[in-house]
Design a protein around this motif. Structure first.
Motif, short mmCIF file in Angstrom:
data_model
loop_
_atom_site.label_atom_id
_atom_site.label_comp_id
_atom_site.label_asym_id
_atom_site.label_seq_id
_atom_site.Cartn_x
_atom_site.Cartn_y
_atom_site.Cartn_z
N PHE A 20 0.86 -1.17 0.00
CA PHE A 20 0.00 0.00 0.00
C PHE A 20 0.90 1.23 0.00
N VAL A 21 0.56 2.19 -0.85
CA VAL A 21 1.39 3.36 -1.07
C VAL A 21 0.57 4.61 -0.76
N TYR A 22 1.17 5.54 -0.06
CA TYR A 22 0.46 6.75 0.34
C TYR A 22 1.46 7.87 0.60
N LYS A 23 0.96 9.08 0.72
CA LYS A 23 1.82 10.21 1.07
C LYS A 23 1.63 10.53 2.55
N GLU A 24 2.73 10.83 3.19
CA GLU A 24 2.68 11.16 4.61
C GLU A 24 1.71 12.32 4.84
N GLY A 25 0.77 12.13 5.74
CA GLY A 25 -0.22 13.15 6.03
C GLY A 25 -1.49 13.04 5.21
N SER A 26 -1.49 12.13 4.22
CA SER A 26 -2.67 11.94 3.37
C SER A 26 -3.56 10.84 3.95
N ASP A 27 -4.84 10.87 3.58
CA ASP A 27 -5.75 9.81 4.03
C ASP A 27 -6.12 8.87 2.88
N GLU A 28 -5.37 8.93 1.76
CA GLU A 28 -5.64 8.08 0.61
C GLU A 28 -4.45 7.15 0.35
N ALA A 29 -4.77 5.94 -0.10
CA ALA A 29 -3.72 4.95 -0.38
C ALA A 29 -4.06 4.17 -1.64
N VAL A 30 -3.02 3.68 -2.29
CA VAL A 30 -3.15 2.81 -3.45
C VAL A 30 -2.71 1.41 -3.04
N LEU A 31 -3.53 0.43 -3.36
CA LEU A 31 -3.26 -0.96 -3.02
C LEU A 31 -2.72 -1.67 -4.26
N ILE A 32 -1.62 -2.40 -4.10
CA ILE A 32 -1.02 -3.12 -5.22
C ILE A 32 -0.98 -4.61 -4.90
N ASP A 33 -1.59 -5.40 -5.77
CA ASP A 33 -1.64 -6.86 -5.66
C ASP A 33 -2.24 -7.37 -4.34
N PRO A 34 -3.52 -7.10 -4.10
CA PRO A 34 -4.18 -7.66 -2.91
C PRO A 34 -4.34 -9.16 -3.05
N ALA A 35 -3.44 -9.90 -2.43
CA ALA A 35 -3.29 -11.33 -2.70
C ALA A 35 -4.33 -12.19 -2.03
N ASP A 36 -4.93 -11.69 -0.96
CA ASP A 36 -5.94 -12.45 -0.23
C ASP A 36 -6.55 -11.52 0.81
N SER A 37 -7.67 -11.95 1.39
CA SER A 37 -8.29 -11.22 2.50
C SER A 37 -8.48 -9.74 2.19
N GLY A 38 -9.03 -9.46 1.01
CA GLY A 38 -9.19 -8.08 0.58
C GLY A 38 -10.03 -7.23 1.50
N ASP A 39 -11.05 -7.85 2.09
CA ASP A 39 -11.90 -7.10 3.02
C ASP A 39 -11.14 -6.70 4.27
N LYS A 40 -10.32 -7.62 4.79
CA LYS A 40 -9.53 -7.32 5.98
C LYS A 40 -8.44 -6.28 5.69
N LEU A 41 -7.88 -6.35 4.48
CA LEU A 41 -6.88 -5.36 4.07
C LEU A 41 -7.46 -3.96 4.12
N VAL A 42 -8.61 -3.79 3.48
CA VAL A 42 -9.25 -2.48 3.42
C VAL A 42 -9.63 -2.00 4.81
N SER A 43 -10.13 -2.91 5.63
CA SER A 43 -10.52 -2.57 6.99
C SER A 43 -9.31 -2.15 7.83
N LYS A 44 -8.21 -2.88 7.67
CA LYS A 44 -7.01 -2.56 8.44
C LYS A 44 -6.46 -1.19 8.06
N LEU A 45 -6.45 -0.90 6.76
CA LEU A 45 -5.97 0.41 6.32
C LEU A 45 -6.91 1.51 6.81
N SER A 46 -8.20 1.24 6.76
CA SER A 46 -9.19 2.21 7.24
C SER A 46 -8.99 2.50 8.73
N ASP A 47 -8.71 1.47 9.49
CA ASP A 47 -8.48 1.64 10.93
C ASP A 47 -7.26 2.52 11.19
N ASN A 48 -6.37 2.58 10.20
CA ASN A 48 -5.17 3.41 10.33
C ASN A 48 -5.29 4.71 9.55
#
Length: 209
Positions: A20-48
């Motif tokens: 996952f790629v993002y800019k420091e201080g930004s609330d947006e991220a780009v996900l590259i190759d979500p290999a599994d557990s896509g829902d948990k990935l999105v949730s974990k990033l959202s929690d952060n």
């Protein structure tokens, strides 16, 4: 110094690197190759505090795409893949998902072209078509941060396998030499499996090049 940040989560039966790629201080991220557990990935990033705004695929093998549908559904982000990967993404035999007993196909929202520049989350991602591992394999180069996400094209002291459908070792080595070895030595390489490396280190130490 660039304010672009990259994080890694290792997922799935083959230890695939999802970035996952993002800019420091930004609330947006780009996900590259979500290999599994896509829902948990999105949730974990959202929690952060990070919202996934785009999903990029380096190629279409099962171990890189199993989390795509859930990640897209849970984030609302579009999925992007190289145009020459369309056939492999839509065929459970070609993407090898059938062989591991869990057939999966993906329909990207948009297809990419060589040298196209994508802008998401305030970051420019240059698309480098690097066929050989698969016909539609590509890498994503973030020039401002000297970051290359190489998928299964280039590894530390190795290269991707070429014995699977649409693969070719000769094509793979040419892709790496023509598209990646022309990058600056200090570009840091983030591969689809294993640890990071640099272009300069691979130029001097990779036995396949």
């Amino acid at each position: 110094m660039s304010d672009v940040k990259i994080g890694r989560i290792v997922l799935g039966m083959y230890g695939t690197n999802c970035y996952f790629v993002y800019k420091e201080g930004s609330d947006e991220a780009v996900l590259i190759d979500p290999a599994d557990s896509g829902d948990k990935l999105v949730s974990k990033l959202s929690d952060n505090g990070l919202k996934v705004v785009a999903i990029l695929l380096t190629h279409g093998h099962f171990d890189h795409i199993y989390g795509v549908k859930k990640a897209a559904r849970n984030s609302g982000a579009k999925v992007y893949a190289y145009t020459d990967e369309a056939k492999l993404l839509s065929d459970v035999k070609l993407n090898c998902s059938l062989s591991v007993g869990r057939g999966e196909t993906i329909e990207p929202d948009e297809f990419l072209t060589d040298n196209e520049v994508l802008s998401f989350a305030g970051i420019d991602f240059k698309v480098l078509h690097t066929p050989g591992h698969t016909a539609g394999s590509c890498c994503f180069y973030i020039e401002e941060a000297k970051i290359l996400v190489s998928g299964d094209t280039l590894f530390c002291e190795s290269v991707g396998r070429s014995d699977l459908p649409t693969g070719s070792m000769g094509t793979l080595v040419r892709s790496i030499n023509d598209k990646l070895m022309v990058l600056p030595d200090d570009v840091k390489v983030y591969p689809g499996h294993g640890g990071t490396t640099t272009i300069g280190f691979e130029r001097e130490n990779n036995p396949f090049l």
